[in-house]
Scaffold this motif. Structure first.
Motif, PDB file in Angstrom:
ATOM      1  N   PRO A 102       0.522  -1.302   0.006  1.00 27.36           N
ATOM      2  CA  PRO A 102       0.087   0.064  -0.094  1.00 27.36           C
ATOM      3  C   PRO A 102       0.881   1.231  -0.029  1.00 27.36           C
ATOM      4  N   HIS A 103       2.316   1.158  -0.020  1.00 30.25           N
ATOM      5  CA  HIS A 103       2.942   2.165  -0.237  1.00 30.25           C
ATOM      6  C   HIS A 103       2.470   3.194  -1.357  1.00 30.25           C
ATOM      7  N   PRO A 104       2.369   4.435  -1.316  1.00 28.58           N
ATOM      8  CA  PRO A 104       1.960   5.445  -2.416  1.00 28.58           C
ATOM      9  C   PRO A 104       3.073   5.668  -3.533  1.00 28.58           C
ATOM     10  N   GLU A 105       4.131   5.095  -3.419  1.00 30.82           N
ATOM     11  CA  GLU A 105       5.379   5.393  -4.239  1.00 30.82           C
ATOM     12  C   GLU A 105       4.848   5.267  -5.655  1.00 30.82           C
ATOM     13  N   ILE A 106       4.063   4.332  -6.346  1.00 30.22           N
ATOM     14  CA  ILE A 106       3.685   4.296  -7.672  1.00 30.22           C
ATOM     15  C   ILE A 106       2.836   5.356  -8.034  1.00 30.22           C
ATOM     16  N   PHE A 107       2.140   5.882  -7.351  1.00 24.55           N
ATOM     17  CA  PHE A 107       1.126   6.721  -7.229  1.00 24.55           C
ATOM     18  C   PHE A 107       1.715   8.426  -7.582  1.00 24.55           C
ATOM     19  N   LEU A 108       2.670   8.571  -6.663  1.00 24.64           N
ATOM     20  CA  LEU A 108       3.388   9.595  -6.482  1.00 24.64           C
ATOM     21  C   LEU A 108       4.426   9.954  -7.818  1.00 24.64           C
ATOM     22  N   LYS A 109       4.807   8.565  -8.285  1.00 24.11           N
ATOM     23  CA  LYS A 109       5.824   8.782  -9.491  1.00 24.11           C
ATOM     24  C   LYS A 109       4.706   9.095 -10.596  1.00 24.11           C
ATOM     25  N   ALA A 110       3.622   8.655 -10.567  1.00 23.69           N
ATOM     26  CA  ALA A 110       2.464   8.832 -11.709  1.00 23.69           C
ATOM     27  C   ALA A 110       2.412  10.179 -11.807  1.00 23.69           C
ATOM     28  N   LYS A 111       2.162  10.649 -10.775  1.00 23.10           N
ATOM     29  CA  LYS A 111       1.488  12.098 -10.566  1.00 23.10           C
ATOM     30  C   LYS A 111       2.687  13.050 -11.019  1.00 23.10           C
ATOM     31  N   ASP A 112       3.977  12.687 -10.783  1.00 27.45           N
ATOM     32  CA  ASP A 112       4.893  13.817 -10.983  1.00 27.45           C
ATOM     33  C   ASP A 112       5.442  13.330 -12.558  1.00 27.45           C
ATOM     34  N   ALA A 113       4.962  12.624 -13.241  1.00 24.38           N
ATOM     35  CA  ALA A 113       5.132  12.404 -14.700  1.00 24.38           C
ATOM     36  C   ALA A 113       4.267  13.282 -15.386  1.00 24.38           C
ATOM     37  N   PHE A 114       3.184  13.644 -14.981  1.00 24.03           N
ATOM     38  CA  PHE A 114       2.364  14.402 -15.638  1.00 24.03           C
ATOM     39  C   PHE A 114       3.272  15.897 -16.195  1.00 24.03           C
TER      40      PHE A 114
END
Length: 123
Positions: A102-114
């Protein structure tokens, strides 16, 4: 499960009380052999294509963040690659991160790639 493959394999073996029968690596090798044949037949859920096309056609910035490893993601999306590439500006998979859900790392990376203005607002 949303976890890194090795962690998930350990959890499954423990839950099924099979830790003495095989290693997590053996489990993953057996699973990979089965999934190689099954995943290319994956279908979209009802309404998924319509929703994705609507988001694309409405200009909504979208990305995909999955905990599946790259190999399994590519197998799962074999029949949907053109759709996904037309909808998602970027796609991340479990191989792109160090920490599984459940760590949010993948979602934070996805957000930052926009790109700049396309970044979703922080909640």
């Amino acid at each position: 499960l949303g976890r890194k493959s090795l962690d998930a394999a350990r959890m499954v073996l423990e839950a099924l009380q099979l830790t003495g029968e095989m290693t997590p690596e053996d489990f993953l090798a057996r699973r990979a052999a089965i999934l190689k044949d099954l995943l290319p037949g994956a279908t979209l859920l009802p309404g998924a294509q319509r929703l994705l096309e609507h988001l694309r056609d409405s200009g909504v910035p979208c990305c995909l963040a999955t905990s599946s490893n790259k190999q399994h993601f590519l197998l799962k999306t074999t029949n949907h690659r053109a759709l996904f590439e037309s909808v998602f500006s970027h796609m991340l998979n479990g191989d792109d991160v160090d920490k599984g859900k459940p760590h949010p790392e993948i979602f934070l990376k996805a957000k930052d790639a926009f790109p700049g203005d396309a970044k979703p607002a922080a909640g």
